[in-house]
Design an enzyme around this catalytic site. Sequence first.
Site, PDB file in Angstrom:
ATOM      1  N   ASP A 136      16.415  23.006  54.614  1.00 25.79           N
ATOM      2  CA  ASP A 136      15.577  23.877  53.807  1.00 25.79           C
ATOM      3  C   ASP A 136      14.236  23.220  53.470  1.00 25.79           C
ATOM      4  OD1 ASP A 136      15.435  26.328  52.655  1.00 25.79           O
ATOM      5  OD2 ASP A 136      16.616  25.856  50.876  1.00 25.79           O
TER       6      ASP A 136
ATOM      7  N   LYS B  14      15.568  30.550  38.547  1.00 28.51           N
ATOM      8  CA  LYS B  14      14.944  31.009  39.795  1.00 28.51           C
ATOM      9  C   LYS B  14      14.489  29.797  40.612  1.00 28.51           C
ATOM     10  CE  LYS B  14      10.877  32.128  41.207  1.00 28.51           C
ATOM     11  NZ  LYS B  14      11.009  31.654  42.603  1.00 28.51           N
TER      12      LYS B  14
ATOM     13  N   GLY C 132       6.419  22.935  38.151  1.00 24.99           N
ATOM     14  CA  GLY C 132       5.622  23.487  39.248  1.00 24.99           C
ATOM     15  C   GLY C 132       4.154  23.178  39.052  1.00 24.99           C
ATOM     16  N   SER C 133       3.320  24.065  39.562  1.00 26.85           N
ATOM     17  CA  SER C 133       1.879  23.800  39.561  1.00 26.85           C
ATOM     18  C   SER C 133       1.243  24.128  38.207  1.00 26.85           C
ATOM     19  CB  SER C 133       1.222  24.640  40.656  1.00 26.85           C
ATOM     20  OG  SER C 133       1.382  26.001  40.348  1.00 26.85           O
TER      21      SER C 133
ATOM     22  N   GLY D 125       1.958  27.113  35.528  1.00 26.15           N
ATOM     23  CA  GLY D 125       2.323  26.605  34.203  1.00 26.15           C
ATOM     24  C   GLY D 125       1.526  27.286  33.102  1.00 26.15           C
ATOM     25  N   SER D 126       0.226  27.496  33.366  1.00 25.25           N
ATOM     26  CA  SER D 126      -0.624  28.189  32.378  1.00 25.25           C
ATOM     27  C   SER D 126      -0.135  29.603  32.123  1.00 25.25           C
ATOM     28  CB  SER D 126      -2.052  28.313  32.923  1.00 25.25           C
ATOM     29  OG  SER D 126      -2.756  27.189  32.655  1.00 25.25           O
ATOM     30  N   LYS D 127       0.226  30.300  33.213  1.00 27.01           N
ATOM     31  CA  LYS D 127       0.727  31.676  33.057  1.00 27.01           C
ATOM     32  C   LYS D 127       1.994  31.682  32.211  1.00 27.01           C
ATOM     33  CE  LYS D 127      -0.677  33.673  37.450  1.00 27.01           C
ATOM     34  NZ  LYS D 127      -0.236  34.127  38.754  1.00 27.01           N
TER      35      LYS D 127
ATOM     36  N   GLU E 260       6.684  20.962  33.202  1.00 23.68           N
ATOM     37  CA  GLU E 260       6.501  19.732  33.981  1.00 23.68           C
ATOM     38  C   GLU E 260       5.565  20.094  35.122  1.00 23.68           C
ATOM     39  OE1 GLU E 260       7.766  16.884  33.244  1.00 23.68           O
ATOM     40  OE2 GLU E 260       9.410  17.360  31.887  1.00 23.68           O
TER      41      GLU E 260
ATOM     42  N   CYS F 134       5.669  15.054  42.260  1.00 23.63           N
ATOM     43  CA  CYS F 134       4.705  15.263  41.173  1.00 23.63           C
ATOM     44  C   CYS F 134       4.187  13.939  40.632  1.00 23.63           C
ATOM     45  CB  CYS F 134       5.340  16.073  40.068  1.00 23.63           C
ATOM     46  SG  CYS F 134       6.919  15.382  39.583  1.00 23.63           S
TER      47      CYS F 134
ATOM     48  N   GLU G  35      -4.600  17.091  42.882  1.00 21.81           N
ATOM     49  CA  GLU G  35      -3.333  16.738  43.510  1.00 21.81           C
ATOM     50  C   GLU G  35      -3.289  17.299  44.935  1.00 21.81           C
ATOM     51  OE1 GLU G  35       0.111  18.785  41.845  1.00 21.81           O
ATOM     52  OE2 GLU G  35       1.075  16.822  41.824  1.00 21.81           O
TER      53      GLU G  35
HETATM   54  P1  NAD Z   1       4.354  26.693  42.038  1.00 25.11           P
HETATM   55  O1  NAD Z   1       3.831  26.581  40.676  1.00 25.11           O
HETATM   56  O2  NAD Z   1       3.629  27.500  43.014  1.00 25.11           O
HETATM   57  O3  NAD Z   1       5.833  27.290  42.008  1.00 25.11           O
HETATM   58  C1  NAD Z   1       6.825  26.793  41.142  1.00 25.11           C
HETATM   59  C2  NAD Z   1       7.792  27.902  40.819  1.00 25.11           C
HETATM   60  O4  NAD Z   1       7.103  28.889  40.067  1.00 25.11           O
HETATM   61  C3  NAD Z   1       8.369  28.616  42.036  1.00 25.11           C
HETATM   62  O5  NAD Z   1       9.730  28.886  41.807  1.00 25.11           O
HETATM   63  C4  NAD Z   1       7.560  29.896  42.083  1.00 25.11           C
HETATM   64  O6  NAD Z   1       8.233  30.957  42.708  1.00 25.11           O
HETATM   65  C5  NAD Z   1       7.368  30.168  40.613  1.00 25.11           C
HETATM   66  N1  NAD Z   1       6.266  31.086  40.290  1.00 25.11           N
HETATM   67  C6  NAD Z   1       5.126  31.303  40.988  1.00 25.11           C
HETATM   68  N2  NAD Z   1       4.382  32.256  40.371  1.00 25.11           N
HETATM   69  C7  NAD Z   1       5.059  32.630  39.263  1.00 25.11           C
HETATM   70  C8  NAD Z   1       4.796  33.557  38.217  1.00 25.11           C
HETATM   71  N3  NAD Z   1       3.706  34.311  38.189  1.00 25.11           N
HETATM   72  N4  NAD Z   1       5.694  33.679  37.236  1.00 25.11           N
HETATM   73  C9  NAD Z   1       6.810  32.927  37.217  1.00 25.11           C
HETATM   74  N5  NAD Z   1       7.136  32.033  38.193  1.00 25.11           N
HETATM   75  C10 NAD Z   1       6.255  31.896  39.204  1.00 25.11           C
HETATM   76  O7  NAD Z   1       4.562  25.196  42.507  1.00 25.11           O
HETATM   77  P2  NAD Z   1       5.216  24.673  43.852  1.00 25.11           P
HETATM   78  O8  NAD Z   1       4.267  24.934  44.939  1.00 25.11           O
HETATM   79  O9  NAD Z   1       6.585  25.228  43.997  1.00 25.11           O
HETATM   80  O10 NAD Z   1       5.379  23.116  43.519  1.00 25.11           O
HETATM   81  C11 NAD Z   1       4.332  22.212  43.637  1.00 25.11           C
HETATM   82  C12 NAD Z   1       3.769  21.851  42.273  1.00 25.11           C
HETATM   83  O11 NAD Z   1       4.788  21.512  41.336  1.00 25.11           O
HETATM   84  C13 NAD Z   1       2.891  20.652  42.321  1.00 25.11           C
HETATM   85  O12 NAD Z   1       1.692  20.906  41.657  1.00 25.11           O
HETATM   86  C14 NAD Z   1       3.682  19.555  41.621  1.00 25.11           C
HETATM   87  O13 NAD Z   1       2.948  18.552  41.050  1.00 25.11           O
HETATM   88  C15 NAD Z   1       4.473  20.308  40.650  1.00 25.11           C
HETATM   89  N6  NAD Z   1       5.712  19.578  40.340  1.00 25.11           N
HETATM   90  C16 NAD Z   1       5.823  18.937  39.146  1.00 25.11           C
HETATM   91  C17 NAD Z   1       6.973  18.233  38.836  1.00 25.11           C
HETATM   92  C18 NAD Z   1       7.129  17.506  37.520  1.00 25.11           C
HETATM   93  O14 NAD Z   1       8.206  17.047  37.188  1.00 25.11           O
HETATM   94  N7  NAD Z   1       6.107  17.370  36.718  1.00 25.11           N
HETATM   95  C19 NAD Z   1       8.037  18.198  39.748  1.00 25.11           C
HETATM   96  C20 NAD Z   1       7.887  18.871  40.948  1.00 25.11           C
HETATM   97  C21 NAD Z   1       6.714  19.569  41.222  1.00 25.11           C
END
Ligand code: NAD
Length: 491
Positions: A91, A177, A230-231, A235-237, A252, A286, A385
Site C-alpha cells: 500500500d 478515517k 497531516g498537512s 490542519g487549519s481547516k 500533528e 514529519c 517541507e
Molecule cells: P493531508 O493533510 O493531505 O491528509 C491527511 C489526512 O487528512 C488524510 O486522511 C486526508 O484524507 C484528510 N483530509 C484531507 N482533506 C480533509 C478535509 N477537508 N477534512 C478532513 N480531512 C481531510 O496530508 P498527507 O498528504 O496525508 O500527509 C502528509 C503531511 O502530513 C505532511 O505535511 C506531514 O508533515 C504531515 N505529517 C505529520 C506527522 C506528525 O506527527 N506531525 C506525521 C505524519 C505526517
Amino acid sequence: MRSELYIDGKWTAASDGKTFEVVNPATEEVIHRISAATAKDVDSAVKAARRAFDRDGWPKLTGAQRARYLRAIAAGIRARQAEIARLEVLDNGKPLPEADWDIADAAGCFDFYAGLAEQLDNDPEEAIALADDRFTSKAVREPIGVAGAIIPWNYPLLMASWKVAPALAAGCTVVLKPAEVTSLTALELAAIADEIGLPPGVLNIVPGAGSVAGQAIIDHSQVDKLAFTGSGPVGSKIMAAAARDIKRVSLELGGKSPFVVFDDADIEKAVEWILFGIFWNQGQVCSATSRVLVQDGIYGALLKRLIEEANKIRIGDGLDEGVLLGPLVSKRQYEQVVAAIDAANSAGATVACGGTRPEGFDRGYYLRPTVLTDVPLDSAAWVEEIFGPVVCVRPFKTEEEAVALANDTRFGLAAAVMSRDDTRAERVAKAFRAGIVWINCSQPTFTEAPWGGYKESGIGRELGRWGLNNYLETKQITKYMSEDPWGWYIK
Ligand code: NAD
C-alpha cells in the site's frame, strides 16, 4: 484484503456503492478497491460511536476492563504481523523491515495504553490539597466522548494506533478515517477489533476522500474531539471546524527539522544518522531532519561521505530483500517531490546527488536519494517541507549562527544536534524551538515519550501519558465536610 467500511461492528459497502482504487506504488498497478465512505456513512459511524459511548457503557468499564481489550488487539496485531507488514508495503511502498518495525510498534502502542488504562482506576493525579480544610476535593479524569481521528499515509497502521489506543484507553469511542492512499491496514485493525469482540460502535473505520469522509467527521456536531495528523493546510481547516463547535482538537502537522553537526562529531556516525534522518521511509516523515547544518571544519569531508553513502543506497520494491529505499507513496507525491527539486534547482541550489529517477526503473514512483547544497535561505527548498528523500546541507561557523538558522522556520516539530561536547549539545538542545529534540541521533521514537510540535507543527502532544490526556476531560469533585453551613455569602 478487506474492502468495506467497518461501522457499528459490521462490514458494509458505501451507501452510494462507490469505491476507490488501491495502487501499489512499486508497480503502479491497481491491486484492490475499497468502499469510499459518504457523509451518510460517516453519520452512521458517528451515531454508532455515540451509542457505544452514551448508552452501551464503554466509558463505564473500568480501566482494567478496557485494558483487556487493548491487550487483545495488541496480541491480534502480533499474531498477524508478517501479513499486515506485507500489506503495508503493498500500500505504502516502504521496505519490509521498516513495515515490520511499524507493525511491532503499533502492537506495542496498544500494550502501553493498556497499562495507562489500568492506572486510571487508581489515578495518581486525583487528590487535591485545599487551603480550606472544611472541604475535600479530588480531580477525576473522564473520557471526552466520541473522537474523530484523521490520519496520513506515511505510517498507516502506526498513526492509527497512536490515536485509537489512547482514545480507547481513556474510554472514548472512535471514528477513524485513514488516508485514501493507504487504507488497507486500518481495515485489518478493524478486523482484529472484530475478532477479539470489541463492542460494536467502539471503533468505526471509514476509508474515503478527505473532502468527503474527512470533512463529514470534522463537521459532525456529535463528534466531541478531533485528532489529526497531516498537512498544515488541512490542519487549519480542522482547527477552524473545531473552533466553530468548540470541539477539543489536537494536531500533528509538518516540519522542516534541522540537524546541527558540530566539527567535533565523528563524521561516519554523523553520516549514518543524517541518512537515517532523511531517507528512512523515503523521507516521508514529519520529523525528518531535512535541513542539515554542518560546522565548516568538517563540512567538505562530511558532504563527500554523505554523497558516497547516499549513492550506495539500494533502491527497489519494498518486498525485495536488502532494499533500503522504496518508491514514494503515490504518483501525486512523486510529482510534488520532483517539482520541489526542480524549483530548488531554478532557485540556484546545486543537486549534489540524486534528483532523478534511478536507472532501470520504468515503473513505480522511485526517486534517487537527493542531496541539495547552496540552497538559498529564502527558497522553498529550504523553507517548505518536501516530504521526500531530499536533504538540504549547509555550512555554518558558530554555535550562535547554527541555532539561529535552525530556529529560523515557522515549524517546530523536531531538531537534532551532534557533538562530543555534552555541555554544548545540551545547551543547543535547550535553545531549539522544537517539541522533539535528539542529541547524537535523529528519529528514534518511543511510545513512552511526548510527541508533537511547537509553532505551525501542531497543537498538543501524542504518545506517553500526554497522549492519554488528549482524550480526557478533568472534573473536580469538591465535598463540604463540616456540619456548619457555609451559606451563600462568606461569613
Ligand atoms: P493531508 O493533510 O493531505 O491528509 C491527511 C489526512 O487528512 C488524510 O486522511 C486526508 O484524507 C484528510 N483530509 C484531507 N482533506 C480533509 C478535509 N477537508 N477534512 C478532513 N480531512 C481531510 O496530508 P498527507 O498528504 O496525508 O500527509 C502528509 C503531511 O502530513 C505532511 O505535511 C506531514 O508533515 C504531515 N505529517 C505529520 C506527522 C506528525 O506527527 N506531525 C506525521 C505524519 C505526517
